[in-house]
Design an enzyme around this catalytic site. Structure first.
Site, PDB file in Angstrom:
ATOM      1  N   GLU A 252      -2.206  -2.132  -2.874  1.00 60.61           N
ATOM      2  CA  GLU A 252      -2.216  -3.702  -3.558  1.00 60.61           C
ATOM      3  C   GLU A 252      -2.891  -3.697  -5.195  1.00 60.61           C
ATOM      4  O   GLU A 252      -3.474  -4.568  -5.259  1.00 60.61           O
ATOM      5  CB  GLU A 252      -2.560  -4.598  -2.653  1.00 60.61           C
ATOM      6  CG  GLU A 252      -1.273  -5.176  -0.992  1.00 60.61           C
ATOM      7  CD  GLU A 252      -2.015  -6.215  -0.484  1.00 60.61           C
ATOM      8  OE1 GLU A 252      -2.934  -6.522  -0.878  1.00 60.61           O
ATOM      9  OE2 GLU A 252      -0.566  -6.464  -0.220  1.00 60.61           O
ATOM     10  N   ASP A 331       1.559  -6.431   8.653  1.00 64.53           N
ATOM     11  CA  ASP A 331       0.440  -6.913   8.257  1.00 64.53           C
ATOM     12  C   ASP A 331       0.028  -8.328   9.044  1.00 64.53           C
ATOM     13  O   ASP A 331       0.699  -9.249   8.482  1.00 64.53           O
ATOM     14  CB  ASP A 331       0.529  -7.074   6.333  1.00 64.53           C
ATOM     15  CG  ASP A 331      -0.574  -7.982   5.905  1.00 64.53           C
ATOM     16  OD1 ASP A 331      -1.444  -8.026   6.215  1.00 64.53           O
ATOM     17  OD2 ASP A 331      -0.641  -8.618   4.616  1.00 64.53           O
ATOM     18  N   GLU A 359      -3.914 -16.709   8.353  1.00 65.11           N
ATOM     19  CA  GLU A 359      -3.046 -16.549   7.340  1.00 65.11           C
ATOM     20  C   GLU A 359      -1.496 -16.786   7.469  1.00 65.11           C
ATOM     21  O   GLU A 359      -0.796 -17.468   7.274  1.00 65.11           O
ATOM     22  CB  GLU A 359      -2.794 -14.947   6.759  1.00 65.11           C
ATOM     23  CG  GLU A 359      -2.285 -14.444   5.393  1.00 65.11           C
ATOM     24  CD  GLU A 359      -2.445 -13.567   4.331  1.00 65.11           C
ATOM     25  OE1 GLU A 359      -3.551 -13.056   4.904  1.00 65.11           O
ATOM     26  OE2 GLU A 359      -1.772 -13.393   3.479  1.00 65.11           O
TER      27      GLU A 359
HETATM   28  O1  GCW Z   1      -1.736  -9.524   4.211  1.00 67.64           O
HETATM   29  C1  GCW Z   1      -2.955  -9.340   2.292  1.00 67.64           C
HETATM   30  C2  GCW Z   1      -3.034 -10.361   1.609  1.00 67.64           C
HETATM   31  C3  GCW Z   1      -3.685 -10.576   0.802  1.00 67.64           C
HETATM   32  C4  GCW Z   1      -5.834  -9.381   1.677  1.00 67.64           C
HETATM   33  C5  GCW Z   1      -4.784  -7.837   1.801  1.00 67.64           C
HETATM   34  C6  GCW Z   1      -5.434  -7.022   2.961  1.00 67.64           C
HETATM   35  C7  GCW Z   1      -7.588  -9.292   0.851  1.00 67.64           C
HETATM   36  O2  GCW Z   1      -2.037 -11.679   2.196  1.00 67.64           O
HETATM   37  O3  GCW Z   1      -4.545 -11.272   0.599  1.00 67.64           O
HETATM   38  O4  GCW Z   1      -6.207  -8.975   0.850  1.00 67.64           O
HETATM   39  O5  GCW Z   1      -3.867  -8.379   3.773  1.00 67.64           O
HETATM   40  O6  GCW Z   1      -5.826  -7.208   3.951  1.00 67.64           O
HETATM   41  O7  GCW Z   1      -5.808  -6.167   1.549  1.00 67.64           O
END
Ligand code: GCW
Length: 637
Positions: A252, A331, A359
């Site tokens: 990311e 995720d 989340e």
């Molecule tokens: O799904 C994503 C989340 C991010 C998170 C990432 C991860 C910390 O939306 O907020 O970042 O996963 O797990 O690294």
């Protein structure tokens, strides 16, 4: 603190005001565990005399404990100081559950039971739904000492033994926790140490450049390697028992070894070599995927990414690297298969990562029992020989989860979300515990032993995962959420974006074919697991749309068509939430006002959310298909 808020603050460590125990004298070990024991017994009523003998013995393995004897004559032994402490908390918890005779032998299944905090140094928490950080404030380390101690106690009481304190998305500022801010981290470590909890620091992969001023952070560069060694020596001088460093790299938009033409293993090993002399661990996350996909590209399939990057590297990671694998290949969605990396890679140490923070699962506004989902995840086969549960304590030596706490008085925002933190600790300690068992324990420790109170709460909490799933995206498809905050429905929110998360619904069908005839994702599994998912008939129905692209008139085992299933579950989901509200209202007067009223308000919010999901999803699919609900219910057109 406002007197009215103490109930939520104490969480599952309520005083046993109605419990009767002997007036105890104590013998043996008079360290921290005894202090905690006296504290645990403090508000109970005394009648008669009794003795409790506490000791640490090398006859038991570290972290384990035994409790034997009767109420008047109790012997608690631990395999180390932390083991004894767990024994003390275990004893007090059993008193709350009405036990009077003890023949307890407990040993954690997973040696490492870890919470990751995604706390930013600004004081905000990434994906946090219950206030601000307990560790940071206004760009610095900042905490309330009493509160940190109380937090440490809550965690230790359920067996958590390592915590990372800062977000895996490390900034140039939070990178300095291993340099400029180290003295403050030392103080946090001091608070958690007596509770048997070791700290982990999330570090920036590019620290050599950012902090050390080097031209590169290339893991194969000699100067980079010696920079990490120098910093590690400095850190371990200050905190000799620091458990290790946690790293999110090549993920990311974060740089990592691959950005520099190196492998994940080379990236992890340069840090591991620096930590090895201190017996410390690098926790290396496997959440690596292309977050710049073109939605038109149907050949790339995001769930394949982690396995594709990591599996070929088996045997290349140093001995003190644990790769940290999200439980599913996507995720933290409501329903996912297990990651095909789990239990694979024979020569690589593994940890499994969960989210306690909700989340994608209702953000602590909606009630959602993660324990139920974890139990299912543990049940799922991952190799030809074992399910996940059987791998924990063997191939999977670390259980990790993202924390759901903040500085809201009751820690978790939604009071009932405390159940998730409790359950996480207990199930990491022993994945053989069922969701029902841990939920009942939590409910009794929190609300007392009256079955008229406990049974409806347990029932409602256990149903909550299924109710949420019903009004969410159907059959494992995931992702139909608002793209920024991830709460509430947005069916096409992710559809034309770069994140690799597509449902590809058209007027006749929905889903991505991930079988060998499609993207080939199923071939990452062991043969019999692959065969199960590959075939529509044997693929567990609740996850059918994760693996298969199906027409809306596809007949499910119940005889319902897919489209009718979507309608039915979305109406049922709303009814489920209405049922929770009724259940909760039936407890009015039986619960402390401080618990009753805020939970009631959250359930009302949940109802609004469920109705929104129902109507958005049902309209969306009505508009795509033109199919009416067979039961003639209202669908907005
Ligand atoms: O799904 C994503 C989340 C991010 C998170 C990432 C991860 C910390 O939306 O907020 O970042 O996963 O797990 O690294």
């Amino acid at each position: 603190m406002d007197k009215n808020c103490e109930f939520g603050y104490r969480a599952w460590l309520q005083p046993g005001k109605s419990l009767v125990v002997p007036d105890y004298t104590f013998s043996g070990d008079d360290g921290f565990a005894l202090k905690e024991l006296k504290r645990g017994l403090a508000k109970m009523n005394e009648n008669g005399h009794g003795v409790i003998d506490l000791s640490v013995t090398s006859d038991l393995v570290p972290q384990s404990y035994t409790i034997t004897g009767s109420l008047e004559d109790v012997v608690i032994k631990g395999g180390c100081e932390a083991g004894l402490l767990y024994g003390v908390y275990g004893f007090v918890a059993r008193l709350h559950q009405g036990h009077t005779d003890f023949n307890v032998v407990e040993k954690p299944v997973a040696a490492k039971r870890i919470l990751n905090h995604w706390d930013n140094i600004t004081g905000k928490i990434e994906r946090g739904y219950s206030g601000n950080s307990l560790f940071f404030k206004d760009g610095k380390v900042g905490y309330n000492l009493k509160r940190l101690e109380d937090y440490a106690r809550l965690l230790a009481s359920v067996g958590i033994n390592e915590i990372s304190i800062n977000n895996v998305n490390v900034t140039t500022e939070s990178a300095k926790l291993i340099t400029d801010y180290l003295p403050d981290v030392v103080k946090i470590a001091d608070v958690f140490r007596p509770f048997g909890i070791r700290l982990i620091i999330s570090v920036h992969f590019e620290s050599p450049a950012i902090l050390g001023g080097l031209e590169t952070s290339d893991p194969l560069d000699a100067e980079v390697a010696s920079w990490w060694k120098k910093v590690a020596a400095h850190v371990y001088k200050a905190i000799p028992d620091l458990a290790g460093f946690l790293v999110k790299a090549d993920s990311e938009f974060r740089a990592g070894p691959m950005t520099l033409g190196r492998t994940q293993a080379e990236g992890a090993n340069v840090i591991a070599a620096a930590l090895a002399p201190f017996g410390a661990t690098v926790y290396w996350r496997c959440f690596v995927y292309n977050c710049m996909q073109d939605w038109r590209d149907t050949a790339t399939d995001r769930p394949k990414a982690a396995y594709d990057y990591f599996y070929p590297l088996d045997g290349q990671f140093d001995d003190n690297v644990i790769i940290q694998i999200k439980h599913g290949p996507s995720d933290f969605q409501v329903r996912e298969p297990n990651s095909p990396l789990l239990g694979n890679m024979d020569k690589t140490r593994q940890g499994i990562e969960f989210q306690v923070t909700q989340e994608y699962t209702g953000q602590q506004k909606d009630l959602y029992a993660l324990a139920v989902q974890w139990e299912e995840i543990f049940d799922h086969p991952v190799t030809d020989k074992a399910n996940t549960r059987e791998l924990i304590g063997n191939k999977i030596e670390a259980v990790v989860a993202v924390a759901n706490v903040g500085d809201d008085t009751n820690w978790t925002g939604h009071l009932l979300a405390q159940a998730n933190l409790y359950a996480y600790g207990r199930m990491a300690w022993n994945p053989n515990l069922t969701a029902e068992e841990v939920t009942r324990e939590w409910a009794m420790l929190t609300f007392g032993a009256d079955p008229a109170v406990i049974n409806p709460i347990v029932d409602m909490v256990l149903k909550s995962r299924s109710v949420y799933e019903k009004y969410n995206a159907p059959l494992g498809i995931g992702w139909m959420v608002n793209i920024n905050h991830h709460y509430g429905p947005s069916v096409d929110g992710y559809e034309y974006m770069k994140w690799g998360t597509y449902h590809r619904a058209d007027t006749t069908a929905i889903g991505v074919d991930r079988t060998t005839a499609g993207t080939g994702y199923t071939s990452q599994y062991h043969p019999h697991v692959q065969a199960m998912y590959e075939n529509k008939e044997t693929c567990p129905e609740e996850i059918l749309l994760y693996f298969h692209r199906l027409p809306y008139d596809y007949k499910l085992k119940s005889g319902q068509t897919l489209i009718q299933y979507i309608y039915d579950t979305h109406f049922e989901g709303v009814e489920g939430v209405e049922g929770f509200i009724k259940t909760w209202e039936s407890l009015k007067g039986l619960l402390p006002e401080e618990a009753y009223t805020p939970v009631k308000a959250r359930l009302q919010l949940q109802l609004t959310n469920a109705i929104e999901w129902r109507d958005v999803i049902n309209s969306y699919f009505y508009r795509k298909t033109g199919s009416l609900d067979a039961k003639g219910r209202k669908i907005y057109t």
